[in-house]
Design a protein around this motif. Structure first.
Motif, mmCIF file in Angstrom:
data_model
loop_
_atom_site.group_PDB
_atom_site.id
_atom_site.type_symbol
_atom_site.label_atom_id
_atom_site.label_comp_id
_atom_site.label_asym_id
_atom_site.label_seq_id
_atom_site.Cartn_x
_atom_site.Cartn_y
_atom_site.Cartn_z
ATOM 1 N N ILE A 1 71.479 -84.061 43.173
ATOM 2 C CA ILE A 1 71.892 -83.143 42.111
ATOM 3 C C ILE A 1 72.100 -81.752 42.714
ATOM 4 O O ILE A 1 71.288 -81.278 43.500
ATOM 5 C CB ILE A 1 70.832 -83.076 40.992
ATOM 6 N N GLU A 2 73.206 -81.110 42.310
ATOM 7 C CA GLU A 2 73.464 -79.729 42.723
ATOM 8 C C GLU A 2 73.563 -78.857 41.479
ATOM 9 O O GLU A 2 74.485 -78.994 40.673
ATOM 10 C CB GLU A 2 74.761 -79.650 43.540
ATOM 11 N N LEU A 3 72.570 -77.976 41.325
ATOM 12 C CA LEU A 3 72.510 -77.052 40.185
ATOM 13 C C LEU A 3 72.990 -75.677 40.621
ATOM 14 O O LEU A 3 72.596 -75.180 41.678
ATOM 15 C CB LEU A 3 71.080 -76.955 39.658
ATOM 16 N N HIS A 4 73.851 -75.052 39.788
ATOM 17 C CA HIS A 4 74.334 -73.705 40.063
ATOM 18 C C HIS A 4 73.826 -72.759 38.980
ATOM 19 O O HIS A 4 73.821 -73.093 37.799
ATOM 20 C CB HIS A 4 75.861 -73.678 40.096
ATOM 21 N N CYS A 5 73.425 -71.555 39.424
ATOM 22 C CA CYS A 5 72.918 -70.537 38.509
ATOM 23 C C CYS A 5 73.571 -69.210 38.881
ATOM 24 O O CYS A 5 73.425 -68.739 40.009
ATOM 25 C CB CYS A 5 71.390 -70.453 38.623
ATOM 26 N N HIS A 6 74.299 -68.607 37.923
ATOM 27 C CA HIS A 6 75.010 -67.362 38.206
ATOM 28 C C HIS A 6 74.920 -66.423 37.011
ATOM 29 O O HIS A 6 74.993 -66.853 35.861
ATOM 30 C CB HIS A 6 76.485 -67.620 38.533
ATOM 31 N N THR B 1 59.544 -73.324 41.374
ATOM 32 C CA THR B 1 60.607 -72.315 41.330
ATOM 33 C C THR B 1 61.278 -72.196 42.693
ATOM 34 O O THR B 1 60.616 -72.217 43.732
ATOM 35 C CB THR B 1 60.041 -70.946 40.910
ATOM 36 N N TRP B 2 62.605 -72.033 42.680
ATOM 37 C CA TRP B 2 63.392 -71.813 43.893
ATOM 38 C C TRP B 2 64.173 -70.517 43.734
ATOM 39 O O TRP B 2 64.889 -70.324 42.745
ATOM 40 C CB TRP B 2 64.368 -72.957 44.137
ATOM 41 N N GLU B 3 64.043 -69.588 44.688
ATOM 42 C CA GLU B 3 64.801 -68.342 44.656
ATOM 43 C C GLU B 3 66.158 -68.563 45.312
ATOM 44 O O GLU B 3 66.360 -68.337 46.500
ATOM 45 C CB GLU B 3 64.039 -67.215 45.361
ATOM 46 N N SER B 4 67.093 -69.029 44.532
ATOM 47 C CA SER B 4 68.447 -69.312 45.012
ATOM 48 C C SER B 4 69.338 -69.514 43.806
ATOM 49 O O SER B 4 68.872 -69.896 42.726
ATOM 50 C CB SER B 4 68.466 -70.556 45.903
ATOM 51 N N ASN B 5 70.622 -69.254 44.007
ATOM 52 C CA ASN B 5 71.553 -69.508 42.906
ATOM 53 C C ASN B 5 72.132 -70.921 42.977
ATOM 54 O O ASN B 5 72.885 -71.326 42.092
ATOM 55 C CB ASN B 5 72.687 -68.476 42.900
ATOM 56 N N VAL B 6 71.788 -71.664 44.036
ATOM 57 C CA VAL B 6 72.212 -73.062 44.158
ATOM 58 C C VAL B 6 70.989 -73.893 44.538
ATOM 59 O O VAL B 6 70.291 -73.580 45.508
ATOM 60 C CB VAL B 6 73.320 -73.242 45.216
ATOM 61 N N LEU B 7 70.735 -74.949 43.770
ATOM 62 C CA LEU B 7 69.598 -75.832 44.030
ATOM 63 C C LEU B 7 70.127 -77.244 44.242
ATOM 64 O O LEU B 7 70.840 -77.783 43.381
ATOM 65 C CB LEU B 7 68.616 -75.812 42.853
ATOM 66 N N VAL B 8 69.769 -77.834 45.386
ATOM 67 C CA VAL B 8 70.177 -79.209 45.694
ATOM 68 C C VAL B 8 68.928 -80.078 45.758
ATOM 69 O O VAL B 8 67.999 -79.799 46.526
ATOM 70 C CB VAL B 8 70.943 -79.285 47.032
ATOM 71 N N LEU B 9 68.899 -81.117 44.929
ATOM 72 C CA LEU B 9 67.794 -82.078 44.898
ATOM 73 C C LEU B 9 68.336 -83.419 45.368
ATOM 74 O O LEU B 9 69.244 -83.985 44.757
ATOM 75 C CB LEU B 9 67.222 -82.206 43.487
ATOM 76 N N ASN B 10 67.783 -83.936 46.468
ATOM 77 C CA ASN B 10 68.251 -85.197 47.034
ATOM 78 C C ASN B 10 67.379 -86.353 46.566
ATOM 79 O O ASN B 10 66.170 -86.199 46.361
ATOM 80 C CB ASN B 10 68.244 -85.133 48.564
ATOM 81 N N ASN B 11 68.031 -87.521 46.419
ATOM 82 C CA ASN B 11 67.322 -88.766 46.082
ATOM 83 C C ASN B 11 66.388 -88.561 44.880
ATOM 84 O O ASN B 11 65.187 -88.803 44.945
ATOM 85 C CB ASN B 11 66.539 -89.258 47.302
ATOM 86 N N VAL B 12 66.976 -88.112 43.787
ATOM 87 C CA VAL B 12 66.181 -87.767 42.606
ATOM 88 C C VAL B 12 65.590 -89.013 41.941
ATOM 89 O O VAL B 12 66.105 -90.133 42.079
ATOM 90 C CB VAL B 12 67.028 -86.983 41.584
ATOM 91 N N THR B 13 64.505 -88.797 41.225
ATOM 92 C CA THR B 13 63.871 -89.837 40.412
ATOM 93 C C THR B 13 63.780 -89.336 38.983
ATOM 94 O O THR B 13 64.158 -88.188 38.671
ATOM 95 C CB THR B 13 62.473 -90.166 40.946
ATOM 96 N N ARG B 14 63.226 -90.183 38.119
ATOM 97 C CA ARG B 14 63.078 -89.786 36.721
ATOM 98 C C ARG B 14 62.135 -88.587 36.566
ATOM 99 O O ARG B 14 62.191 -87.886 35.557
ATOM 100 C CB ARG B 14 62.590 -90.975 35.895
#
Length: 606
Positions: free
Chosen positions: A276-281, A301-314
């Motif tokens: 999943i790639e989340l964008h925050c602007h 919490t992640w201090e970034s405007n783009v968050l990438v989560l690999n191999n996600v689960t429920r």
């Protein structure tokens, strides 16, 4: 001396004409200005008329110095042409035409910036009348291409003071070029407290002008996408020309008033195992702001405007909050979005692993999987679909029913989302051998053959191999299959043989017979035929030698007796000094008794 005499003569004529009374009326016509590029040639015309005609005239050319004084550069009368020495034009001027014509021109070569002066054409009549005309020489130089430079740092919006936007510069032009600033194709002019344009002019050592212009203005958020450029106009002979710089942008800093958060990828529904790639602007642009993304369920919490989560689960499902924090004012602006990760648990097959069903009975199995979405289930055997739905039911099972069944559970809404499970089905019953009973085969002598016996049944049958005379054969290989056992025996054919495959388990037995007939090899038959032919040839040779009398005894006296009979048998009597026994031999090597000898014989002595 000649010039002085001519001058005296001219003065005398003037006095004479003055004595006679009337001065001639002389009119001179010239252009107001003549234009030329620096380094080119300028042509200044002078046309004149006289009430006495255009006879002999005195013509002089002057220029007006920077101090306003007249400086002669050329003199010409009916007999003389003089270029004055010691002037800036001494070596660069010439005059076309004479005083006898009404149209003359002063030619100035290699025009320089210093030549931008006023030139005077003075025409005098010999009767004393005079007229003059004036022309200004304008000199031009095309400037270099203009340049523009924007500020390298960002500009904060809504600042009280005017902010520098950039500078434009154009060099080495003459006369002075002009610079005009534009924003989005609209010209800018100085407006108090809004726009300020600061020009500066530099005179180079060459006399050419360089112009620089600085633009300052009050910057607003709306200026972030504006384009700024300069237009430079400069003069050329006969008009003006224009050129533009390239466009520049400025970086405008302004605080955010709202933020947005969204899933950039994947598009559509999300499944476990995806990335999943989340964008925050935020809608602002300020270096002092911090963008962060928070998973509210886990409080991570992640201090970034783009968050990438690999191999996600429920467990990655939930609410994600985007926050923009201004570190100067410590003001926060937030917005959130929900993320749901769809899941599909591994398929559960019942009975688990394997199931035993007696012949003729009913097979039942189920396949289920837990999922967040609607499911489709299908059963497959040997790659072929045999049933749909989570339940597998087969009535009146046979050995053909035995084998591995695979259930495939898919999610129609998401491509590639599926799970699988298997169950091994054993059909219980007495062995059944798949090979045909009493199989006959003809094999070449000494050849090795492999016999295969596949027996179905459960429990797995025990297979033995024996020959018709009770000899047990050693098994070459044996392995269990999904529905029974496969056994292979290796036999070397030395004679006719009958092999028996016997399969048995606790529910019964089955047997098949393999009848193998040995046949001669084509090579052996060929060898036998060749040997017979060779013996025949040898016999023929011996007979031929005998007929020719070429056969001799070992030693001593030999008697050869030829007996005539109905069968034309040839009999040979052999005697030696050491024995009285006579041996009669037929041609075919048969031993003849003595009493069967004929009285007619041939005694051959040496």
């Amino acid at each position: 001396m000649a010039v002085r005499d001519a001058g005296s003569l001219l003065v005398g004529l003037l006095v004479l004409f003055h004595t006679w009374g009337a001065w001639a009326d002389v009119k001179v016509t010239m252009e107001d200005r003549v234009e030329a590029f620096r380094g080119d040639t300028a042509l200044i015309g002078c046309m004149f008329t006289s009430s006495e005609g255009i006879g002999a005239m005195i013509m002089q050319w002057f220029y007006v110095t920077r101090g306003g004084e007249k400086q002669r550069i050329y003199y010409q009368d009916i007999t003389t042409k003089i270029v004055d020495r010691g002037t800036p034009f001494t070596d660069r001027i010439s005059v076309n035409g004479t005083g006898a014509t009404a149209d003359v021109a002063l030619t100035i070569s290699n025009v320089q910036l210093e030549d931008e002066l006023e030139f005077i054409c003075l025409i005098k009549s010999v009767t004393g009348g005079a007229g003059e005309g004036r022309t200004k020489l304008k000199v031009f130089e095309t400037p270099n291409l203009p340049s523009i430079e924007s500020v390298q740092t960002g500009i904060s919006a809504n600042e009280e003071s005017l902010s520098k936007i950039g500078t434009c510069e154009v060099k080495n032009g003459f006369p002075k070029p002009n610079i005009t600033w534009y924003r989005n194709r609209m010209p800018l002019h100085t407006v108090q407290d809004v726009v300020k344009i600061v020009p500066s002019i530099t005179t180079e050592s060459s006399g050419l002008f360089s112009v620089r212009s600085e633009l300052r203005m009050k910057v607003m958020k709306e200026d972030k996408d504006d384009q700024f450029y300069c237009e430079v106009t400069y003069f050329v002979p006969g008009g003006t020309r224009m050129t533009e710089t390239n466009r520049i942008n400025i970086t405008v800093y302004y605080p955010s008033t709202a933020v947005s958060i969204w899933v950039e990828s994947p598009k559509g529904k999300i499944k476990e195992g995806d990335s999943i790639e989340l964008h925050c602007h935020g809608n602002g642009n300020i270096p002092s702001s911090i963008i962060s993304i928070k998973h509210t369920e886990s409080d991570q919490t992640w201090e970034s405007n783009v968050l990438v989560l690999n191999n996600v689960t429920r467990l990655n499902s939930g609410v994600y909050e985007c926050t923009s924090t201004d570190t100067d004012t410590f003001e926060d602006i937030s917005r959130n979005t929900s993320v749901f990760v769809n899941y599909l648990d591994p398929a559960v097959v019942m009975p688990k692993d394997a199931i035993v069903v007696a012949q003729g009975e009913e097979l039942q199995a189920t396949c289920n999987a837990l999922s967040s979405l609607q499911l489709d289930t299908a059963w497959f055997k040997d790659g072929q679909e045999v049933s749909k739905g989570h339940s597998l039911i087969v009535q009146d099972v046979t050995f053909d029913t035995a084998g591995t069944y695979e259930c495939v559970v898919t999610v129609p809404e998401i491509e590639g989302m599926e799970t699988r499970g298997t169950v091994l089905v054993h059909v219980q019953g007495p062995p059944e051998i798949m090979e045909q009973d009493y199989t006959e085969m003809d094999l070449v002598f000494e050849k090795t053959v492999e016999l295969s016996c596949h027996a179905r049944g459960f429990p797995a049958p025990s297979i033995t191999w024996i020959t018709s005379d009770g000899k047990v054969l050693q098994t070459a290989s044996e392995e269990e299959t999904e529905d029974g056992v496969q056994s292979v025996v290796s036999i070397k054919v030395t004679s006719d043989i009958t092999a028996l495959c016997n399969a048995s388990n606790e529910y019964g037995s089955d047997a098949v017979t393999f009848n193998i007939k040995a046949k001669g090899s084509g090579v052996i038959i060929a060898v036998i035929i060749i040997c017979i032919l060779l013996l025949a040839i040898l016999g023929s040779v011996l007979y031929f030698l005998y007929k020719k009398g070429k056969i001799c005894g070992r030693s001593g006296k030999q008697d050869l007796t030829k007996e005539k009979s109905n069968k034309d048998n040839i009999v040979v009597e052999m005697k030696s000094d050491n024995t009285e026994e006579a041996v009669l031999l037929g041609v075919n090597g048969e031993k003849q008794p003595p009493n069967d000898q004929s009285s007619e014989y041939l005694d051959v002595q040496k």
